[in-house]
Every structure is written in structure tokens, then in C-alpha cells.
Design a protein around this motif. Structure first.
Motif, PDB file in Angstrom:
ATOM      1  N   GLY A 131      14.324  -1.467   5.379  1.00 14.71           N
ATOM      2  CA  GLY A 131      14.263  -0.215   4.634  1.00 14.71           C
ATOM      3  C   GLY A 131      13.052  -0.137   3.721  1.00 14.71           C
ATOM      4  N   VAL A 132      12.891  -1.114   2.862  1.00  9.22           N
ATOM      5  CA  VAL A 132      11.803  -1.107   1.884  1.00  9.22           C
ATOM      6  C   VAL A 132      10.469  -1.428   2.548  1.00  9.22           C
ATOM      7  N   GLY A 133      10.486  -2.357   3.477  1.00 13.13           N
ATOM      8  CA  GLY A 133       9.255  -2.804   4.126  1.00 13.13           C
ATOM      9  C   GLY A 133       8.487  -1.678   4.796  1.00 13.13           C
ATOM     10  N   MET A 134       9.190  -0.801   5.501  1.00 13.94           N
ATOM     11  CA  MET A 134       8.525   0.319   6.195  1.00 13.94           C
ATOM     12  C   MET A 134       7.861   1.261   5.194  1.00 13.94           C
ATOM     13  N   VAL A 135       8.549   1.545   4.089  1.00 15.34           N
ATOM     14  CA  VAL A 135       8.003   2.460   3.078  1.00 15.34           C
ATOM     15  C   VAL A 135       6.774   1.846   2.418  1.00 15.34           C
ATOM     16  N   VAL A 136       6.876   0.579   2.041  1.00 17.27           N
ATOM     17  CA  VAL A 136       5.768  -0.100   1.372  1.00 17.27           C
ATOM     18  C   VAL A 136       4.552  -0.172   2.279  1.00 17.27           C
ATOM     19  N   GLN A 137       4.757  -0.444   3.557  1.00 16.11           N
ATOM     20  CA  GLN A 137       3.633  -0.561   4.485  1.00 16.11           C
ATOM     21  C   GLN A 137       2.928   0.779   4.705  1.00 16.11           C
ATOM     22  N   LYS A 138       3.658   1.880   4.579  1.00 17.14           N
ATOM     23  CA  LYS A 138       3.050   3.201   4.770  1.00 17.14           C
ATOM     24  C   LYS A 138       2.264   3.664   3.552  1.00 17.14           C
ATOM     25  N   LEU A 139       2.548   3.082   2.369  1.00 19.16           N
ATOM     26  CA  LEU A 139       1.831   3.469   1.154  1.00 19.16           C
ATOM     27  C   LEU A 139       0.413   2.919   1.168  1.00 19.16           C
ATOM     28  N   PRO A 140      -0.560   3.717   0.736  1.00 19.22           N
ATOM     29  CA  PRO A 140      -1.922   3.176   0.586  1.00 19.22           C
ATOM     30  C   PRO A 140      -1.933   2.076  -0.481  1.00 19.22           C
ATOM     31  N   ASN A 141      -2.847   1.125  -0.323  1.00 15.91           N
ATOM     32  CA  ASN A 141      -2.917  -0.005  -1.255  1.00 15.91           C
ATOM     33  C   ASN A 141      -3.069   0.444  -2.703  1.00 15.91           C
ATOM     34  N   SER A 142      -3.901   1.452  -2.936  1.00 13.74           N
ATOM     35  CA  SER A 142      -4.147   1.893  -4.315  1.00 13.74           C
ATOM     36  C   SER A 142      -2.867   2.437  -4.962  1.00 13.74           C
ATOM     37  N   ILE A 143      -2.086   3.200  -4.225  1.00 10.81           N
ATOM     38  CA  ILE A 143      -0.842   3.752  -4.771  1.00 10.81           C
ATOM     39  C   ILE A 143       0.179   2.642  -4.981  1.00 10.81           C
ATOM     40  N   TYR A 144       0.285   1.725  -4.035  1.00 11.56           N
ATOM     41  CA  TYR A 144       1.225   0.615  -4.169  1.00 11.56           C
ATOM     42  C   TYR A 144       0.869  -0.249  -5.384  1.00 11.56           C
ATOM     43  N   ALA A 145      -0.417  -0.561  -5.542  1.00 16.42           N
ATOM     44  CA  ALA A 145      -0.851  -1.370  -6.683  1.00 16.42           C
ATOM     45  C   ALA A 145      -0.577  -0.636  -7.995  1.00 16.42           C
ATOM     46  N   SER A 146      -0.797   0.670  -8.021  1.00 15.45           N
ATOM     47  CA  SER A 146      -0.530   1.454  -9.232  1.00 15.45           C
ATOM     48  C   SER A 146       0.954   1.454  -9.579  1.00 15.45           C
ATOM     49  N   LEU A 147       1.804   1.600  -8.570  1.00 16.46           N
ATOM     50  CA  LEU A 147       3.243   1.601  -8.815  1.00 16.46           C
ATOM     51  C   LEU A 147       3.730   0.250  -9.346  1.00 16.46           C
ATOM     52  N   VAL A 148       3.238  -0.825  -8.764  1.00 13.84           N
ATOM     53  CA  VAL A 148       3.636  -2.159  -9.227  1.00 13.84           C
ATOM     54  C   VAL A 148       3.126  -2.391 -10.648  1.00 13.84           C
ATOM     55  N   THR A 149       1.895  -1.983 -10.930  1.00 13.12           N
ATOM     56  CA  THR A 149       1.337  -2.131 -12.274  1.00 13.12           C
ATOM     57  C   THR A 149       2.139  -1.324 -13.286  1.00 13.12           C
ATOM     58  N   LEU A 150       2.506  -0.105 -12.928  1.00  7.95           N
ATOM     59  CA  LEU A 150       3.330   0.725 -13.804  1.00  7.95           C
ATOM     60  C   LEU A 150       4.687   0.063 -14.063  1.00  7.95           C
ATOM     61  N   ALA A 151       5.269  -0.511 -13.039  1.00 11.71           N
ATOM     62  CA  ALA A 151       6.550  -1.206 -13.207  1.00 11.71           C
ATOM     63  C   ALA A 151       6.401  -2.407 -14.144  1.00 11.71           C
ATOM     64  N   VAL A 152       5.313  -3.162 -14.012  1.00 12.64           N
ATOM     65  CA  VAL A 152       5.084  -4.322 -14.879  1.00 12.64           C
ATOM     66  C   VAL A 152       4.893  -3.874 -16.325  1.00 12.64           C
ATOM     67  N   VAL A 153       4.104  -2.831 -16.536  1.00 11.62           N
ATOM     68  CA  VAL A 153       3.866  -2.330 -17.896  1.00 11.62           C
ATOM     69  C   VAL A 153       5.173  -1.830 -18.513  1.00 11.62           C
ATOM     70  N   CYS A 154       5.959  -1.083 -17.753  1.00 12.32           N
ATOM     71  CA  CYS A 154       7.242  -0.593 -18.257  1.00 12.32           C
ATOM     72  C   CYS A 154       8.174  -1.745 -18.591  1.00 12.32           C
ATOM     73  N   TYR A 155       8.210  -2.742 -17.719  1.00  9.62           N
ATOM     74  CA  TYR A 155       9.071  -3.895 -17.963  1.00  9.62           C
ATOM     75  C   TYR A 155       8.648  -4.626 -19.235  1.00  9.62           C
ATOM     76  N   ARG A 156       7.335  -4.787 -19.434  1.00  7.07           N
ATOM     77  CA  ARG A 156       6.829  -5.495 -20.624  1.00  7.07           C
ATOM     78  C   ARG A 156       7.126  -4.712 -21.894  1.00  7.07           C
ATOM     79  N   ASN A 157       7.076  -3.385 -21.821  1.00  9.48           N
ATOM     80  CA  ASN A 157       7.289  -2.558 -23.016  1.00  9.48           C
ATOM     81  C   ASN A 157       8.762  -2.341 -23.324  1.00  9.48           C
ATOM     82  N   PHE A 158       9.589  -2.197 -22.293  1.00 10.65           N
ATOM     83  CA  PHE A 158      10.984  -1.846 -22.508  1.00 10.65           C
ATOM     84  C   PHE A 158      11.965  -2.963 -22.159  1.00 10.65           C
ATOM     85  N   GLY A 159      11.510  -3.933 -21.409  1.00  6.25           N
ATOM     86  CA  GLY A 159      12.408  -4.981 -20.935  1.00  6.25           C
ATOM     87  C   GLY A 159      12.565  -6.124 -21.845  1.00  6.25           C
TER      88      GLY A 159
END
Length: 161
Positions: free
Chosen positions: A133-161
Motif C-alpha cells: 500500500g505505502v510502497g506504491m504511493v511513495v515510489q510514485k512521488l517525486p524525490n523532491s516532494i517525498y524529501a519535503s514531506l519527510v523533512t516536514l514530519a521530522v520538524v513537526c516531530y521535533r517541535n511537538f513530539g
């Protein structure tokens, strides 16, 4: 655009920001206490205000203010005329000394969140292929968008987690 170039100058930009913070806190404490210069109790309140702003506005771990003994030692070090109070210029020197270690900690957090996270995201993208399920979606995302999403998740986790 000029603000971006100011931030790229690094040390001068940081010193300018520290001077602005110091002036703001100094004026606030001065108004509240109606004193000309800051004595130790007023200075200790100023330290708490500065650390409150640092923890509120800068990314990274929660930073505890220094101990009362450390603040006293720093006050003695910055009190150039040895009158046991700090004027505006002595207070700016005090804040620069106080925040020197803090800037290093915050910078490390920013480097981790904004440099290392995207690199790891791209490096591990291939590993998600086997996840149903997740693998197909991640593979279809361009690298720049995937990297941005992961970076946003890390920043949110550091600020709120």
C-alpha cells in the motif's frame, strides 16, 4: 530579498539579532523595575525571559536556563565597571555570552532537520518498495516532494513530539 542575504552572512546576522533581543528584554525589565541598570534579581528574570523566547520560537530541544551561580559568575564577568549592575552594553555582552552555547544546540537541530532528514529520506525511499500500500504511493512521488514531506514530519516531530 535583502533579508535572505542578511541571513546568509551568518555571524553578523546572529549578532544583530542578539542585540535586538537584548535591547527588547533590557527595556522590558527596565520599565517593570524602574531601574537605570539591572541588578542581579532583574538580570535573573531577564535570563528566564530570554530562554522562554528561545524555547518558544527556535526549533530544537527544550533548553533550561543556567543556574543562579552560573548567572552570577557571568554577571561578574560582564560587569566591566565593577558596580554590580549591568548597563545596556554590559547586558548585550552578557546575552552574547549566555546564548553562545544555545546557538550551537539550535544550529545542530536545524542541520539535522533540514539537511540530514532529506538525505535520509531519499536514501531510504527504495526501502519502502516492499511495504504493501505505502510502497506504491511513495515510489510514485517525486524525490523532491517525498524529501519535503519527510523533512516536514521530522520538524513537526521535533517541535511537538
Amino acid at each position: 530579498m535583502g533579508q535572505i542575504f542578511d541571513k546568509l552572512n551568518g555571524k553578523q546576522w546572529r549578532q544583530k539579532q542578539i542585540r535586538l533581543i537584548a535591547a527588547k528584554v533590557y527595556d522590558l525589565i527596565k520599565i517593570e523595575s524602574a531601574a537605570v541598570d539591572l541588578t542581579f534579581p532583574e538580570l535573573y528574570v531577564a535570563v528566564f525571559r530570554v530562554y522562554n523566547d528561545i524555547n518558544k520560537y527556535l526549533p530544537g530541544p527544550h533548553l533550561d536556563p543556567p543556574s543562579e551561580e552560573r548567572v552570577r559568575a557571568m554577571m561578574e564577568e560582564c560587569d566591566l565597571n565593577l558596580d554590580r549592575v549591568l548597563d545596556r552594553e554590559e547586558f548585550v555582552k552578557f546575552i552574547e555570552l549566555l546564548t553562545a552555547d544555545t546557538i550551537v544546540v539550535v544550529s545542530r537541530g536545524l542541520i539535522m532537520a533540514l539537511v540530514v532528514a532529506p538525505i535520509l529520506a531519499i536514501a531510504t525511499k527504495k526501502a519502502t518498495e516492499g511495504v504493501p500500500g505505502v510502497g506504491m504511493v511513495v515510489q510514485k512521488l517525486p524525490n523532491s516532494i517525498y524529501a519535503s514531506l519527510v523533512t516536514l514530519a521530522v520538524v513537526c516531530y521535533r517541535n511537538f513530539g
